[in-house]
Design a protein around this motif. Structure first.
Motif, short mmCIF file in Angstrom:
data_model
loop_
_atom_site.label_atom_id
_atom_site.label_comp_id
_atom_site.label_asym_id
_atom_site.label_seq_id
_atom_site.Cartn_x
_atom_site.Cartn_y
_atom_site.Cartn_z
N GLY A 2 10.11 15.60 1.44
CA GLY A 2 9.38 16.20 2.56
C GLY A 2 7.87 16.21 2.37
O GLY A 2 7.16 16.82 3.17
N LEU A 3 7.38 15.57 1.33
CA LEU A 3 5.93 15.46 1.17
C LEU A 3 5.46 14.33 2.10
O LEU A 3 5.75 13.16 1.86
N VAL A 4 4.79 14.70 3.13
CA VAL A 4 4.46 13.76 4.21
C VAL A 4 3.26 12.88 3.85
O VAL A 4 3.24 11.68 4.15
N HIS A 5 2.27 13.47 3.20
CA HIS A 5 1.05 12.73 2.89
C HIS A 5 1.17 12.07 1.52
O HIS A 5 1.42 12.76 0.52
N VAL A 6 1.00 10.78 1.49
CA VAL A 6 1.16 10.02 0.25
C VAL A 6 -0.15 9.28 -0.03
O VAL A 6 -0.72 8.66 0.87
N GLY A 7 -0.62 9.35 -1.28
CA GLY A 7 -1.89 8.71 -1.63
C GLY A 7 -1.72 7.65 -2.71
O GLY A 7 -0.97 7.82 -3.67
N GLU A 8 -2.42 6.53 -2.52
CA GLU A 8 -2.44 5.46 -3.52
C GLU A 8 -3.88 4.99 -3.65
O GLU A 8 -4.66 5.08 -2.70
N ASN A 9 -4.22 4.44 -4.82
CA ASN A 9 -5.62 4.05 -5.01
C ASN A 9 -5.84 2.54 -5.08
O ASN A 9 -6.98 2.11 -5.20
N ARG A 10 -4.75 1.75 -5.04
CA ARG A 10 -4.92 0.29 -5.03
C ARG A 10 -3.87 -0.35 -4.14
O ARG A 10 -2.68 -0.06 -4.30
N TRP A 11 -4.29 -1.25 -3.29
CA TRP A 11 -3.32 -1.93 -2.43
C TRP A 11 -2.31 -2.71 -3.27
O TRP A 11 -1.11 -2.69 -3.00
N GLN A 12 -2.81 -3.35 -4.31
CA GLN A 12 -1.95 -4.13 -5.21
C GLN A 12 -0.72 -3.34 -5.67
O GLN A 12 0.40 -3.84 -5.63
N ASN A 13 -0.96 -2.10 -6.09
CA ASN A 13 0.14 -1.27 -6.60
C ASN A 13 0.88 -0.55 -5.49
O ASN A 13 2.00 -0.07 -5.69
N ALA A 14 0.25 -0.43 -4.34
CA ALA A 14 0.83 0.38 -3.27
C ALA A 14 1.75 -0.43 -2.37
O ALA A 14 2.65 0.13 -1.74
N GLN A 15 1.58 -1.75 -2.33
CA GLN A 15 2.24 -2.50 -1.25
C GLN A 15 3.76 -2.40 -1.26
O GLN A 15 4.37 -2.22 -0.21
N ASP A 16 4.38 -2.48 -2.45
CA ASP A 16 5.84 -2.38 -2.50
C ASP A 16 6.32 -1.02 -2.00
O ASP A 16 7.34 -0.90 -1.32
N LYS A 17 5.58 0.00 -2.37
CA LYS A 17 5.94 1.36 -1.94
C LYS A 17 5.77 1.51 -0.43
O LYS A 17 6.60 2.09 0.25
N TRP A 18 4.67 0.98 0.07
CA TRP A 18 4.40 1.08 1.50
C TRP A 18 5.53 0.39 2.28
O TRP A 18 6.05 0.95 3.24
N HIS A 19 5.91 -0.80 1.84
CA HIS A 19 6.97 -1.53 2.56
C HIS A 19 8.31 -0.81 2.43
O HIS A 19 9.06 -0.72 3.41
N ALA A 20 8.60 -0.27 1.25
CA ALA A 20 9.86 0.46 1.07
C ALA A 20 9.90 1.69 1.97
O ALA A 20 10.92 1.98 2.61
#
Ligand SMILES: *Cc1c(COP(=O)(O)O)cnc(C)c1O
Length: 240
Positions: free
Chosen positions: A49-67
């Protein structure tokens, strides 16, 4: 500690910090910073239920974003809908095309050329991107951000970018063994925001203060933070 325990622990400490400073919990948003954990753990964070998610690099974030995106499309998250993504790290201009449109907020706007790139991409997509202007309040060489004395001029320069909304200011305090030592940095950011509003530098008042991390979030709350960026203490840290 489990994720549920960490969430409860942070909530308890947050409640006390709010009480000490006469603030309402509802005025404070928590961004769960998932940069130290896997895709699977990031999905757990969103399911919790944590709605706001933060990442600091697109490289590392992309798999998470797509999932996360497939998770929300599959309806697993139900009414809760989907995660809201925050880009919190320094943003290279050539990554703007990946980040704008996927991340709802950008916390690291610190130069005009970056604003121009965000504005261009946002215009193409027909959106307005809320951004936090990163300020180097502590003056450390290692920190990104505009110098406090340049903030008014920088903010004025941004007014021509109609697809960039100045949501607030962001800063990072130096790591201190004694968190109390971070207070002048957070207070300084709040005063800079108040000065922008007193001088009416923007059309609409600037409200956001993105400040406070695992080590110092209680002090940040006492000084007016309304966006906390919490990694280790909330999400945990996994070894590679
Ligand atoms: C990693 C990171 C955080 C969270 O750090 P923790 O100390 O683990 O809470 C917050 N903000 C930024 C910009 C970060 O890069």
């Amino acid at each position: 500690m489990t994720l549920e325990h960490r969430i409860a622990d942070v909530e308890e400490r947050l409640k006390l910090a709010c009480e000490r400073s006469g603030r309402s919990r509802d005025d404070i948003n928590i961004i769960a910073v998932t940069k130290y954990v896997s895709v699977a753990s990031t999905m757990d964070v969103i399911r919790a239920g944590l709605v706001h998610v933060g990442e600091n690099r697109w490289q590392n974030a992309q798999d998470k974003w797509h999932a996360a995106h497939s998770l929300s499309e599959s309806g697993v998250l139900g009414e809760a809908g989907q995660a809201i993504w925050h880009f919190i790290g320094s943003l290279q201009t050539n990554k703007v095309k990946e980040v704008v449109g996927r991340f709802s907020y950008i916390h690291s706007l610190d130069r005009e050329s970056l604003a121009a790139a965000i504005d261009k991409k946002a215009e193409e997509l027909g959106i307005i991107v809320p951004c936090f202007l990163q300020v180097n309040v502590s003056g450390e060489d290692s920190k990104h951000g505009v110098a406090p004395e340049e903030l008014v001029a920088f903010t004025k320069e941004l007014s021509r970018f109609t697809h960039v909304k100045i949501e607030g200011l962001m800063t990072m305090a130096p790591y201190e063994m004694e968190p109390e030592q971070t207070r002048p940095v957070f207070r300084g950011l709040r005063q800079l925001r108040d000065e922008l509003n007193q001088q009416a530098v923007t059309n609409e008042p600037v409200t956001g203060l993105s400040m406070g991390m695992s080590n110092d979030f209680e002090v940040a709350v006492e000084e007016g933070a309304n966006w906390l960026r919490l990694g280790t203490i909330l999400v945990g840290k996994e070894e590679e």
